[in-house]
Design a protein around this motif. Structure first.
Motif, mmCIF file in Angstrom:
data_model
loop_
_atom_site.group_PDB
_atom_site.id
_atom_site.type_symbol
_atom_site.label_atom_id
_atom_site.label_comp_id
_atom_site.label_asym_id
_atom_site.label_seq_id
_atom_site.Cartn_x
_atom_site.Cartn_y
_atom_site.Cartn_z
ATOM 1 N N SER A 187 97.453 5.576 65.764
ATOM 2 C CA SER A 187 98.774 5.186 66.269
ATOM 3 C C SER A 187 98.871 3.708 66.622
ATOM 4 C CB SER A 187 99.121 6.009 67.516
ATOM 5 O OG SER A 187 99.091 7.386 67.237
ATOM 6 N N GLN A 237 103.367 15.797 61.640
ATOM 7 C CA GLN A 237 103.309 15.033 60.393
ATOM 8 C C GLN A 237 101.869 14.746 59.984
ATOM 9 O OE1 GLN A 237 105.804 11.780 61.666
ATOM 10 N NE2 GLN A 237 107.619 12.633 60.663
ATOM 11 N N ASN A 238 101.008 14.443 60.974
ATOM 12 C CA ASN A 238 99.610 14.169 60.646
ATOM 13 C C ASN A 238 98.922 15.385 60.041
ATOM 14 O OD1 ASN A 238 100.069 11.676 61.802
ATOM 15 N ND2 ASN A 238 98.319 11.745 63.176
ATOM 16 N N THR A 270 98.407 12.352 70.596
ATOM 17 C CA THR A 270 99.375 11.695 69.723
ATOM 18 C C THR A 270 100.562 11.242 70.556
ATOM 19 O OG1 THR A 270 100.609 13.732 69.237
ATOM 20 C CG2 THR A 270 98.731 13.214 67.798
ATOM 21 N N ARG A 271 101.483 10.523 69.922
ATOM 22 C CA ARG A 271 102.649 10.018 70.642
ATOM 23 C C ARG A 271 103.768 11.052 70.755
ATOM 24 N NH1 ARG A 271 103.185 4.592 67.180
ATOM 25 N NH2 ARG A 271 102.835 6.200 65.600
ATOM 26 N N THR A 278 105.976 15.484 67.035
ATOM 27 C CA THR A 278 106.346 15.155 65.659
ATOM 28 C C THR A 278 105.227 14.413 64.955
ATOM 29 O OG1 THR A 278 108.702 15.091 66.197
ATOM 30 C CG2 THR A 278 108.011 13.926 64.217
ATOM 31 N N GLU A 279 104.654 13.417 65.623
ATOM 32 C CA GLU A 279 103.534 12.699 65.016
ATOM 33 C C GLU A 279 102.380 13.657 64.729
ATOM 34 O OE1 GLU A 279 101.595 8.450 65.741
ATOM 35 O OE2 GLU A 279 101.012 9.856 67.337
ATOM 36 N N ARG A 331 93.055 9.899 58.970
ATOM 37 C CA ARG A 331 94.355 9.233 58.912
ATOM 38 C C ARG A 331 94.168 7.805 58.417
ATOM 39 N NH1 ARG A 331 98.960 11.493 57.970
ATOM 40 N NH2 ARG A 331 100.744 10.329 58.728
ATOM 41 N N VAL A 371 94.095 10.712 63.784
ATOM 42 C CA VAL A 371 95.266 10.068 64.392
ATOM 43 C C VAL A 371 95.013 8.572 64.420
ATOM 44 C CG1 VAL A 371 96.683 9.838 66.469
ATOM 45 C CG2 VAL A 371 95.703 12.066 65.867
ATOM 46 N N THR A 413 98.984 1.802 71.735
ATOM 47 C CA THR A 413 99.938 2.772 72.261
ATOM 48 C C THR A 413 100.160 2.550 73.749
ATOM 49 O OG1 THR A 413 99.184 4.388 70.631
ATOM 50 C CG2 THR A 413 100.362 5.257 72.527
#
Length: 430
Positions: A298, A128-129, A120-121, A124-125, A281, A296, A301
């Motif tokens: 995103s 949240q996911n 993930t990035r 936090t991402e 997602r 995920v 990226t």
């Protein structure tokens, strides 16, 4: 903790994939303990030379972003240039295989399998996911978090009320915290709220740096049918552990904090047999539902940080997790112990073994608002050239967070202790 010959050889003599890292990290004499190495100022001065930091101030706000050591920074620049040069060709050809290699490497350090890891990035991402994608909630269920948990995690849990029809329970971690008090708090909260189905649990929180005993809390929650999402964004790379030590089914991690990866990198973990309990997602069809990467999405990226992960893990493993943990705790102890006799200084993180790392928060008695603590942080910067940050959200009042790094010297720490002693004296005389 003694650094074994195997650790020394693995860390310093077998870095064929990262020779620049092997040259950058000073050798450790055989038989030395991690605690003994933590007090070896010449060793850590050599480590500090691998970090380019501004001489204009003492940075004791290293919890937000972890500075890349020089071998990692150079690798990142090469990867940025490579991405710019090869552009879409890189993204459409070799990157996926390289990303799998990165996932393999992360999984190996963490002690899990690659198919349980999704990049993930950031932490936090990932958090949240997992929170918003957790699929086992039904209207009327309860979810729970503590006052010290990360604010973005709290927001995601609060979001579940309108989206999933659940009730949100917020608990308070006692001050001063002890291992037993923390365990008692969670046991009582779970007993008093039998409808809780999901618990957010910070391994090390970003407000005070308190480290909680994750494994027994996960066990007591599991016994009551409660799933736990462990937020390990601050602990991995700062503390010496693997994921099996925590026994978590769901967890989130940052790579750009204590692992020294460039900004914009993290990952989530789901134990293999629990993947069906997390929604795809946005109904992602890029990967099959049996692939964790479908949790995920995103978009396009910046992949340069992920291509740099292996260089960062080379540096981490060359230092060893045990030595990093011992050094960071040593720096924290040095300023805290110097100020134990200051009557109006409240240190919010306990000295109890296993309950802290580098991050520690303090407040000056009577100064409990955000404005109070922002003013204290401003004075430390303006009058002493020491950079810290005010933290909010603790039920007992706001505070200032102090976070040394591997490049921090004991002279920096002593400078902080002297400055805080002076500020507390002035507050008493005001």
């Amino acid at each position: 903790m003694t650094l074994s010959r195997r650790q020394v050889v693995a860390g310093f003599g077998a870095l064929a994939a990262g020779p620049a890292v092997a040259e950058a990290v000073p050798a450790v004499p055989g038989g030395v303990t991690a605690e003994g190495l933590a007090r070896d100022e010449s060793h850590w001065a050599a480590v500090a030379r691998q970090f380019r930091v501004s001489p204009d101030f003492v940075n004791l706000e290293n919890g937000y972003y972890g500075v890349m050591p020089e071998p990692v920074r150079r690798a990142y620049h090469r990867n940025v240039d490579r991405l710019n040069e090869y552009s879409s060709h890189l993204l459409r050809t070799t990157y996926k295989a390289e990303a799998d290699q990165v996932r393999d490497r992360i999984a190996g350090v963490l002690g899990v399998a690659r198919d349980e890891i999704a990049l993930t990035r950031g932490g936090t991402e990932a958090l949240q996911n997992l929170v918003t994608g957790y699929a086992r909630l039904r209207p009327g269920d309860h979810v729970m978090y503590a006052d010290l948990d990360y604010h973005s995690g709290q927001y995601a849990m609060n979001w579940l009320k309108s989206r999933r029809g659940v009730q949100v329970v917020r608990i308070v971690i006692p001050e001063p915290a002890t291992r037993q008090a923390v365990l008692d708090t969670y046991e009582r909260a779970l007993r008093e709220h039998p409808k809780v189905k999901l618990l957010l649990l910070s391994h090390m929180n970003n407000r005070t740096g308190l480290v909680v005993p994750v494994r027994p809390i996960v066990s007591m929650a599991r016994a009551r049918g409660v799933d736990v999402i462990v937020d390990a964004a601050h602990s991995w790379g700062q503390l010496d552990f693997t994921l099996p030590d925590l026994d978590a089914d769901f967890a989130v991690f940052s790579l750009h904090k204590w692992m020294g990866v460039p900004l914009g990198a993290g990952f989530l973990y789901v134990r293999r047999h629990r993947l069906a309990d997390v929604d795809l997602r946005y109904a992602d069809e890029t990967y099959p539902a049996t692939d964790i990467r479908s949790r995920v999405h995103s978009g396009t990226t910046n992949v340069a940080p992920f291509l740099t992960v292996e260089a960062a893990l080379d540096f981490h493993e060359a230092l060893t997790a045990g030595a990093k943990q011992a050094r960071l705790r040593h720096l924290r102890d040095r300023w805290v112990h110097q100020l134990r006799d200051v009557p109006n200084l409240e240190v919010l993180t306990p000295d109890e073994p296993g309950m802290y790392g580098a991050i520690t928060a303090f407040r000056i008695r009577g100064r409990t608002t955000e404005a109070d603590n922002t003013a204290i942080a401003d004075r430390l910067m303006n009058e002493h050239r020491i950079f810290t940050v005010a933290r909010t959200g603790m039920t007992g009042g706001d505070a200032v967070r102090v976070t040394p790094a591997l490049y921090t010297s004991t002279q920096d720490i002593d400078r902080l202790a002297a400055a805080l002693r002076d500020l507390c004296r002035q507050a008493r005389n005001a």
